[in-house]
Design a protein around this motif. Structure first.
Motif, short mmCIF file in Angstrom:
data_model
loop_
_atom_site.label_atom_id
_atom_site.label_comp_id
_atom_site.label_asym_id
_atom_site.label_seq_id
_atom_site.Cartn_x
_atom_site.Cartn_y
_atom_site.Cartn_z
N TYR A 389 0.67 -0.74 0.09
CA TYR A 389 0.41 0.00 0.27
C TYR A 389 0.90 1.07 -0.11
O TYR A 389 0.63 2.81 -1.07
CB TYR A 389 -1.22 0.02 1.41
CG TYR A 389 -1.99 -0.95 1.04
CD1 TYR A 389 -2.48 -1.61 0.19
CD2 TYR A 389 -2.49 -1.76 2.18
CE1 TYR A 389 -3.67 -2.62 0.20
CE2 TYR A 389 -3.58 -2.42 2.45
CZ TYR A 389 -4.26 -2.86 1.36
OH TYR A 389 -5.09 -3.71 0.94
N LYS A 390 1.81 1.40 0.63
CA LYS A 390 3.10 3.09 1.09
C LYS A 390 3.47 2.35 -0.29
O LYS A 390 3.47 3.82 -0.34
CB LYS A 390 3.92 2.22 1.86
CG LYS A 390 3.00 2.35 3.73
CD LYS A 390 4.26 2.18 4.37
CE LYS A 390 2.98 1.87 5.95
NZ LYS A 390 4.52 2.17 6.73
N ASN A 391 4.00 1.56 -1.19
CA ASN A 391 5.30 1.79 -2.34
C ASN A 391 3.69 2.43 -3.79
O ASN A 391 4.84 2.67 -4.35
CB ASN A 391 5.85 0.01 -2.32
CG ASN A 391 6.36 0.40 -0.83
OD1 ASN A 391 7.35 1.12 -1.34
ND2 ASN A 391 6.77 -0.86 -1.58
N LEU A 392 2.60 1.85 -2.90
CA LEU A 392 1.85 2.33 -4.64
C LEU A 392 1.81 4.06 -5.18
O LEU A 392 1.82 4.51 -4.45
CB LEU A 392 0.60 2.12 -5.17
CG LEU A 392 0.47 0.94 -4.47
CD1 LEU A 392 -1.62 -0.01 -3.93
CD2 LEU A 392 -0.24 -0.25 -6.19
N LYS A 393 2.01 4.29 -6.31
CA LYS A 393 1.56 5.36 -6.49
C LYS A 393 0.24 5.99 -6.90
O LYS A 393 -0.47 5.36 -7.61
CB LYS A 393 2.23 5.73 -8.42
CG LYS A 393 3.90 5.71 -8.33
CD LYS A 393 4.74 5.68 -9.61
CE LYS A 393 6.03 5.42 -9.72
NZ LYS A 393 6.81 5.14 -10.81
#
Length: 733
Positions: A389-393
């Protein structure tokens, strides 16, 4: 005949709020939960015995009819299921008729026996083999069937393929050329209970401590919540748990939200475990349901995968109940008996004294509230999903600033063109996009009104009565059709046909695929450089590949809706869609959202902080304003075929409720502004929202209403429905 006669209360398999008294004059005592045949309105119909008492001749009784015959010598439901049904009728203030009518399959309502129907096959006799087949040339259908019978036996499935009727076989039977051969039903599964140990968790794993804790409480009621999980990690945990439960010859009830998930989980279990697996749902035939009910009464270990229909199915040696995706709104059943499946499952497991596992990556706020109070034990399987979730753009497009060509902003069009050039697929989520804006059509020729300057689709502002171009911001006050020059127009919301036309105008030579319930995986070919349009409820059915861009066209509807629960529902939809894509591809993709709420605090926390942090923030807000789960809301629904009867009833009930609210300070109620009409069922209804701190206090109020107005309601044919676990979005305005 026995000297003692009984008066029996019988429930018919009709959704009505009435029971009927009959005289029972048989050798055996009446069995509560057993089926009988009775005479009702000059017809024989099937009913269930709810209670009985000894017939007293001295009392002046109305002339009662006799029970015609007995079908079952045993109760359909076991002790635990019967207790849950009785408790549900008290808890939901609903007649037991509606609950049994929901929980019982058709073969029980018809009065069929529980004996398995024997499968038969048409086979040829000795005379049929020896006789000269040319004798039957005058009857070509008999000639054709006998020639097939000489090759092999014919079953029901082969009959349908060949279009042969049973009449032809009956004619051949009279000539003694063929006969029926009956065979017993056998379940096909491997007797040796082998398990694929490579798929399971290792003994040194951290999650084994959770499994040991669940196994230690197998004979006691306990609730568990599994969160922050991906599909295959979740299955690994389940299989390790199943391995230990099935060793003790116990059964597992696995309840899922839809048939697609049922088949998916069933196939995964079959690959790794060879224990008998049964699927139970509404689309099964009566004969298969009879076989399932009989198999559930056996002592052997098995796994039962069911939809919400299998809540009241009696199961012998039940070890554990698992509810998959507990936040799914499909578990909410509306009707004469409105209930939440989760609360019914918890009731059943309480009486059965077995543990319950609730699974959801996006659990309801009520369950998270119970986790904080240590009423539910929480299990976190993996933290990988949080890192994804954190790494998604994430790109947010402000609707107020951007220029638009129809539904799409210019910056969104650039992103779509870039991904299409690189042969990537794009997915559009259209939940709530119909509330984006209103467009105008000509009354005669259906011409969509466009701007005079840039020839782009104009937005119609209802309150101002003005046409605004969303591309050049030109304002038009008058409407005139270019083709038929008509000045009359009709305005409507955005729909899928309007969206598809808009895509074809902007993006040439692109494949547009609309995903809905009618399409299947087999009929759709997935290309590169294609745009998929779907709602969340249909997205899980399809395996989409090479998608690098996920677009939410419009999400403001969920934040601006008058119901406070709509933000919670959107957060569950948003994160479940992302999780579904992560499970399928395990690769990075962009998320683009078109919204007016870029600077909204709630929206920011939802997008950037993850579901857990967002749910904690929501709970703080609800605690501040004393909203559920920190208080209890219940909906009181009044239904009638005639509008004036509801209005007449409201004159008495509103002052009655006002008196109660003055006495009890924590109780308040809110009435809807209008009486609504249900178009398809053709009845009127009116909603009243109740609020209090405890369920016990709300039940007392419901009992008072039923006491004072019971005669009035039955005389005027007004129906009251108490929705205690109210989670649906209702209309008050």
């Amino acid at each position: 005949m026995c000297n003692i006669m009984f008066v029996v209360k019988v429930m018919l398999f009709i959704p009505i709020n009435k029971t009927f008294a009959y005289l029972y004059n048989f050798k055996k005592k009446p069995i509560v939960g057993g089926r009988v045949i009775i005479n009702f309105k000059k017809n024989k119909s099937v009913g269930i015995i709810l209670s009985y008492k000894i017939y007293n001749k001295n009392k002046k009784n109305i002339e009662l009819k006799y029970v015609d015959s007995i079908i079952d010598n045993f109760s359909i439901f076991n002790y635990y299921v019967w207790n849950t049904i009785l408790k549900c009728s008290k808890y939901y203030r609903c007649s037991i008729n509606f609950i049994i009518f929901f929980g019982v399959p058709k073969f029980i309502k018809k009065g069929n026996s529980f004996k398995n129907k024997l499968n038969f096959v048409w086979s040829i006799t000795k005379l049929g083999r020896l006789i000269d087949i040319n004798i039957l040339k005058k009857t070509p259908k008999q000639f054709y069937t006998l020639s097939l019978l000489r090759k092999k036996n014919i079953d029901k499935i082969f009959l349908k393929k060949c279009n042969i009727s049973n009449y032809i076989f009956s004619q051949l039977c009279k000539k003694k050329l063929c006969e029926k051969v009956y065979k017993d039903f056998k379940i096909s599964f491997i007797n040796k209970n082998k398990i694929n140990n490579n798929f399971f968790l290792k003994s040194n794993d951290v999650f084994c401590k959770y499994i040991n804790r669940i196994l230690s409480n197998l004979n006691n009621f306990s609730t568990w919540l599994i969160t922050d999980n991906l599909f295959y990690m979740k299955l690994k945990f389940y299989f390790a748990l199943f391995k230990n439960i099935l060793k003790n010859d116990l059964k597992i009830l696995f309840i899922v939200s839809n048939l697609y998930m049922l088949n998916k989980i069933k196939n995964e279990i079959k690959k790794n475990m060879s224990y008998p697996i049964y699927s139970y749902h509404s689309k099964l035939t009566d004969s298969k349901k009879i076989k399932c009910w009989n198999e559930f009464q056996k002592k052997n270990a098995s796994i039962i995968i069911s939809t919400k229909v299998g809540v009241f199915v009696p199961i012998k040696n039940l070890g554990i109940i698992i509810l998959d995706e507990e936040n799914n709104l499909s578990y909410r059943v509306l009707g004469k008996w409105t209930f939440n499946l989760k609360s019914v499952i918890l009731l059943r497991s309480y009486y059965e004294k077995i543990p319950v596992i609730l699974e959801s990556s996006e659990p309801n706020l009520s369950t998270l509230y119970n986790v904080q109070k240590n009423k539910i034990n929480c299990i976190k399987i993996s933290n990988d999903i949080l890192n994804f979730y954190k790494n998604l753009k994430k790109i947010l497009i402000d609707i107020k600033i951007e220029r638009f060509r129809g539904v799409f902003s210019l910056s969104l069009i650039k992103e779509i063109n870039f991904h299409l050039k690189n042969n990537y697929n794009i997915c559009l989520i259209i939940d709530g996009f119909s509330y984006m804006f209103y467009f105008v059509k000509c009354f005669k020729c259906n011409y969509i009104f466009r701007c005079n300057v840039c020839y782009q689709i104009c937005e119609f502002k209802i309150h101002e009565g003005v046409f605004v171009c969303r591309f050049c911001f030109n304002i038009n006050k008058e409407f005139k059709c270019l083709y038929c020059k008509c000045e009359k127009f009709v305005y409507s919301r955005c729909n899928t046909s309007f969206l598809i036309k808009n895509i074809k105008e902007i993006f040439d030579n692109t494949v547009i695929i609309f995903l809905d319930k009618n399409n299947t995986n087999k009929n759709i070919k997935f290309f590169s450089k294609s745009i998929f349009i779907s709602k969340k409820k249909y997205l899980y059915k399809y395996n989409l590949y090479n998608i690098k861009l996920l677009i939410f066209l419009y999400i403001d509807y969920y934040f601006l809706f008058p119901n406070f629960r709509s933000t919670e529902y959107f957060s569950q939809i948003y994160y479940s869609i992302i999780r579904l894509f992560l499970e399928s591809y395990n690769s990075s993709f962009k998320i683009i959202i078109q919204t007016n709420l870029i600077y909204n605090m709630l929206f920011k926390k939802l997008i950037y902080n993850g579901y857990n942090n967002f749910s904690k923030y929501l709970l703080k807000c609800r605690k501040k304003y004393k909203l559920p789960p920190f208080s209890l809301h219940a909906i009181f629904r009044i239904e009638s075929n005639k509008k004036h009867k509801i209005l007449f009833f409201l004159k008495y009930i509103k002052p009655f409720l006002e008196k109660i609210s003055k006495k009890e300070k924590k109780f308040w109620f809110m009435c809807s502004n209008y009486i609504f009409l249900e178009k398809y069922k053709k009845f009127f209804y009116y909603n009243i929202l109740f609020s209090n701190n405890t369920k016990f206090a709300l039940r007392k109020i419901f009992d008072k209403i039923l006491k004072y107005f019971n005669k009035f309601l039955s005389y005027n044919k007004i129906y009251l429905i108490f929705d205690i676990d109210s989670v649906q979005i209702i209309s008050f305005y």
